[in-house]
Design an enzyme around this catalytic site. Structure first.
Site, PDB file in Angstrom:
ATOM      1  N   GLU A  84      14.194  76.850  49.820  1.00 46.45           N
ATOM      2  CA  GLU A  84      14.836  78.175  49.734  1.00 46.45           C
ATOM      3  C   GLU A  84      16.180  78.231  50.450  1.00 46.45           C
ATOM      4  O   GLU A  84      17.099  78.917  49.997  1.00 46.45           O
ATOM      5  CB  GLU A  84      13.905  79.253  50.315  1.00 46.45           C
ATOM      6  CG  GLU A  84      12.731  79.620  49.423  1.00 46.45           C
ATOM      7  CD  GLU A  84      11.503  78.747  49.633  1.00 46.45           C
ATOM      8  OE1 GLU A  84      11.622  77.663  50.247  1.00 46.45           O
ATOM      9  OE2 GLU A  84      10.424  79.170  49.185  1.00 46.45           O
ATOM     10  N   GLU A  93       4.061  77.282  48.389  1.00 53.58           N
ATOM     11  CA  GLU A  93       3.388  78.401  49.072  1.00 53.58           C
ATOM     12  C   GLU A  93       2.083  78.782  48.369  1.00 53.58           C
ATOM     13  O   GLU A  93       1.095  79.120  49.013  1.00 53.58           O
ATOM     14  CB  GLU A  93       4.350  79.603  49.146  1.00 53.58           C
ATOM     15  CG  GLU A  93       5.534  79.334  50.072  1.00 53.58           C
ATOM     16  CD  GLU A  93       6.650  80.349  49.940  1.00 53.58           C
ATOM     17  OE1 GLU A  93       7.098  80.595  48.801  1.00 53.58           O
ATOM     18  OE2 GLU A  93       7.083  80.889  50.965  1.00 53.58           O
ATOM     19  N   ALA A 125       9.794  80.331  42.733  1.00 53.46           N
ATOM     20  CA  ALA A 125      10.096  81.615  42.094  1.00 53.46           C
ATOM     21  C   ALA A 125      11.087  81.367  40.964  1.00 53.46           C
ATOM     22  O   ALA A 125      11.855  80.402  40.998  1.00 53.46           O
ATOM     23  CB  ALA A 125      10.702  82.559  43.121  1.00 53.46           C
ATOM     24  N   GLY A 177       7.955  78.873  46.159  1.00 49.82           N
ATOM     25  CA  GLY A 177       6.743  79.648  45.875  1.00 49.82           C
ATOM     26  C   GLY A 177       5.601  78.791  45.338  1.00 49.82           C
ATOM     27  O   GLY A 177       4.436  79.175  45.448  1.00 49.82           O
TER      28      GLY A 177
HETATM   29  N1  CO8 Z   1      13.363  78.988  38.297  1.00 48.75           N
HETATM   30  C1  CO8 Z   1      13.854  79.076  37.046  1.00 48.75           C
HETATM   31  N2  CO8 Z   1      14.048  78.001  36.244  1.00 48.75           N
HETATM   32  C2  CO8 Z   1      13.734  76.796  36.742  1.00 48.75           C
HETATM   33  C3  CO8 Z   1      13.220  76.629  38.038  1.00 48.75           C
HETATM   34  C4  CO8 Z   1      13.029  77.800  38.838  1.00 48.75           C
HETATM   35  N3  CO8 Z   1      12.506  77.745  40.081  1.00 48.75           N
HETATM   36  N4  CO8 Z   1      13.012  75.310  38.262  1.00 48.75           N
HETATM   37  C5  CO8 Z   1      13.378  74.678  37.119  1.00 48.75           C
HETATM   38  N5  CO8 Z   1      13.812  75.567  36.210  1.00 48.75           N
HETATM   39  C6  CO8 Z   1      14.292  75.294  34.843  1.00 48.75           C
HETATM   40  C7  CO8 Z   1      15.677  74.650  34.842  1.00 48.75           C
HETATM   41  O1  CO8 Z   1      16.677  75.640  34.957  1.00 48.75           O
HETATM   42  C8  CO8 Z   1      15.670  73.939  33.518  1.00 48.75           C
HETATM   43  O2  CO8 Z   1      15.900  74.894  32.505  1.00 48.75           O
HETATM   44  P1  CO8 Z   1      16.884  74.489  31.248  1.00 48.75           P
HETATM   45  O3  CO8 Z   1      16.125  73.381  30.539  1.00 48.75           O
HETATM   46  O4  CO8 Z   1      16.990  75.737  30.466  1.00 48.75           O
HETATM   47  O5  CO8 Z   1      18.154  73.991  31.846  1.00 48.75           O
HETATM   48  C9  CO8 Z   1      14.226  73.494  33.360  1.00 48.75           C
HETATM   49  O6  CO8 Z   1      13.450  74.310  34.244  1.00 48.75           O
HETATM   50  C10 CO8 Z   1      14.007  72.044  33.748  1.00 48.75           C
HETATM   51  O7  CO8 Z   1      14.507  71.874  35.073  1.00 48.75           O
HETATM   52  P2  CO8 Z   1      15.648  70.794  35.445  1.00 48.75           P
HETATM   53  O8  CO8 Z   1      16.480  70.449  34.242  1.00 48.75           O
HETATM   54  O9  CO8 Z   1      16.353  71.269  36.661  1.00 48.75           O
HETATM   55  O10 CO8 Z   1      14.705  69.537  35.782  1.00 48.75           O
HETATM   56  P3  CO8 Z   1      15.039  68.343  36.768  1.00 48.75           P
HETATM   57  O11 CO8 Z   1      13.987  67.320  36.555  1.00 48.75           O
HETATM   58  O12 CO8 Z   1      16.472  67.925  36.649  1.00 48.75           O
HETATM   59  O13 CO8 Z   1      14.872  68.977  38.254  1.00 48.75           O
HETATM   60  C11 CO8 Z   1      13.761  70.263  39.955  1.00 48.75           C
HETATM   61  C12 CO8 Z   1      13.607  69.436  38.665  1.00 48.75           C
HETATM   62  C13 CO8 Z   1      14.208  69.361  41.120  1.00 48.75           C
HETATM   63  C14 CO8 Z   1      12.409  70.885  40.266  1.00 48.75           C
HETATM   64  C15 CO8 Z   1      14.840  71.365  39.724  1.00 48.75           C
HETATM   65  O14 CO8 Z   1      14.523  72.046  38.516  1.00 48.75           O
HETATM   66  C16 CO8 Z   1      14.907  72.390  40.824  1.00 48.75           C
HETATM   67  O15 CO8 Z   1      15.487  72.111  41.869  1.00 48.75           O
HETATM   68  N6  CO8 Z   1      14.345  73.596  40.596  1.00 48.75           N
HETATM   69  C17 CO8 Z   1      14.422  74.679  41.529  1.00 48.75           C
HETATM   70  C18 CO8 Z   1      13.457  74.498  42.684  1.00 48.75           C
HETATM   71  C19 CO8 Z   1      13.619  75.589  43.718  1.00 48.75           C
HETATM   72  O16 CO8 Z   1      14.667  75.777  44.294  1.00 48.75           O
HETATM   73  N7  CO8 Z   1      12.540  76.339  43.961  1.00 48.75           N
HETATM   74  C20 CO8 Z   1      12.509  77.408  44.938  1.00 48.75           C
HETATM   75  C21 CO8 Z   1      12.851  78.703  44.286  1.00 48.75           C
HETATM   76  S1  CO8 Z   1      12.997  80.029  45.468  1.00 48.75           S
HETATM   77  C22 CO8 Z   1      11.402  80.448  45.822  1.00 48.75           C
HETATM   78  O17 CO8 Z   1      10.470  79.845  45.358  1.00 48.75           O
HETATM   79  C23 CO8 Z   1      11.215  81.617  46.709  1.00 48.75           C
HETATM   80  C24 CO8 Z   1       9.742  81.997  46.826  1.00 48.75           C
HETATM   81  C25 CO8 Z   1       9.603  83.419  47.349  1.00 48.75           C
HETATM   82  C26 CO8 Z   1       9.759  84.393  46.234  1.00 48.75           C
HETATM   83  C27 CO8 Z   1       9.527  85.797  46.652  1.00 48.75           C
HETATM   84  C28 CO8 Z   1       9.427  86.711  45.431  1.00 48.75           C
HETATM   85  C29 CO8 Z   1      10.671  86.799  44.611  1.00 48.75           C
END
Ligand code: CO8
Length: 270
Positions: A144, A124, A76, A121
């Site tokens: 999450e 999922e 998400a 997500g």
């Molecule tokens: N949301 C928003 N932005 C994101 C997300 C995300 N999930 N993942 C990555 N980005 C963005 C980063 O903020 C970054 O943006 P910027 O360049 O502006 O700084 C860009 O994408 C590149 O990401 P990173 O620099 O972090 O890249 P890395 O290679 O260092 O890391 C990772 C990659 C490990 C994937 C890291 O980005 C990460 O941990 N991302 C988040 C993953 C996460 O926690 N996902 C779960 C989210 S919660 C969820 O999915 C709940 C589902 C249920 C939802 C119900 C409805 C609302």
């Protein structure tokens, strides 16, 4: 929707590329700058694309993937999530679940071609697909809990059904991110292939399915999906009904005749 060529149709959605070539619809989540994170607009675009794919009789299967070389879907959109109230988040969770139910019960095979991070997500969404093919560089997880959340797009339900309760709980409670080979070992993905072969392999899986009787494919999907949600007795009753329905089709006549006449069947989907 804009017709690009006679062979391919591409529709312009803001966050999703939607293209139809032959019997396959290609749905590509297209927000590579945020690793294809799912904001509300993307969920809505996914719904539009899959509704069209489900309704279009020319589409016999779908390939779902992510734009760029880094992510399938990194979950998400956390930027959006951070501002949601509890009530809004509950609504948002239900909306995403509806879209994933649509994908799961499309009546046509949907292959997740997982080309990078499939987290939260994203994992999922992959689990709602019929079959998951992962590139060697794909990574999976339900992180999450690290954000103070529980999985909200079906992860607490589909993951244990797919890989078993103990393994699912370990992944969900640890928030660990695992490599494609580990996901394969756990049964989370069907196959792991070299990155360059990912879409070709997904297409080959669909083509093999397309060679079979369309109604038998649809009813098999229904039997497994609906049967898993009921008792064994209820599931077996459903299976017998669908077996009977198939037995009344033209395609069953053709399939059995072709076998006995030692020739390839010509199915009509009737
Ligand atoms: N949301 C928003 N932005 C994101 C997300 C995300 N999930 N993942 C990555 N980005 C963005 C980063 O903020 C970054 O943006 P910027 O360049 O502006 O700084 C860009 O994408 C590149 O990401 P990173 O620099 O972090 O890249 P890395 O290679 O260092 O890391 C990772 C990659 C490990 C994937 C890291 O980005 C990460 O941990 N991302 C988040 C993953 C996460 O926690 N996902 C779960 C989210 S919660 C969820 O999915 C709940 C589902 C249920 C939802 C119900 C409805 C609302």
């Amino acid at each position: 929707m804009t017709a690009m060529t006679a062979a391919a149709t591409v529709s312009a959605l803001e966050n999703v590329l939607y293209e139809k070539k032959g019997a396959i619809a290609y749905v590509t989540v297209n927000r590579p700058k945020v690793l294809n994170a799912l904001n509300q607009g993307t969920w809505e675009n996914l719904r539009s694309a899959f509704e069209d794919a489900g309704d279009d009789p020319a589409v016999r299967g779908v390939i779902l993937t992510g734009a760029g070389d880094k992510a399938f879907i990194a979950g998400a959109d956390i930027g959006e999530l951070t501002h949601l109230t509890g009530v809004e988040a509950e609504k948002s969770s239900s909306y995403g679940q509806e879209v994933l139910n649509l994908i799961e019960n499309l009546g046509k095979p949907v292959i997740a071609a997982v080309n990078g991070y499939a987290l939260g997500g994203g994992c999922e969404t992959a689990m709602a697909c019929t079959i998951r093919v992962a590139s060697e560089s794909a990574k999976f997880g339900q992180p999450e809990v690290r954000l103070g959340l529980v999985p909200g797009s079906g992860g607490t339900q589909r993951l244990p059904r797919l890989i078993g309760r103990g393994r699912a709980l370990q992944l969900i409670l640890s928030g660990a991110i695992i490599e494609a080979q580990e996901a394969y070992r756990l049964g989370l993905v069907n196959e792991v292939v070299p990155t360059t072969d990912l879409i070709t392999r997904a297409e080959a899986i669909l083509q093999q399915i397309f060679s079979n009787a369309p109604l038998a494919v649809k009813f098999s999907l229904d039997a497994v999906n609906k049967g898993l949600e009921t008792s064994l007795a209820g599931g077996l009753t459903l299976e017998a009904s669908l077996f009977g329905l198939c037995a009344g089709t033209e395609d069953k006549k053709e399939g059995t005749a072709a076998f006995l006449e030692k020739r390839a069947p010509q199915f009509q989907g009737r």
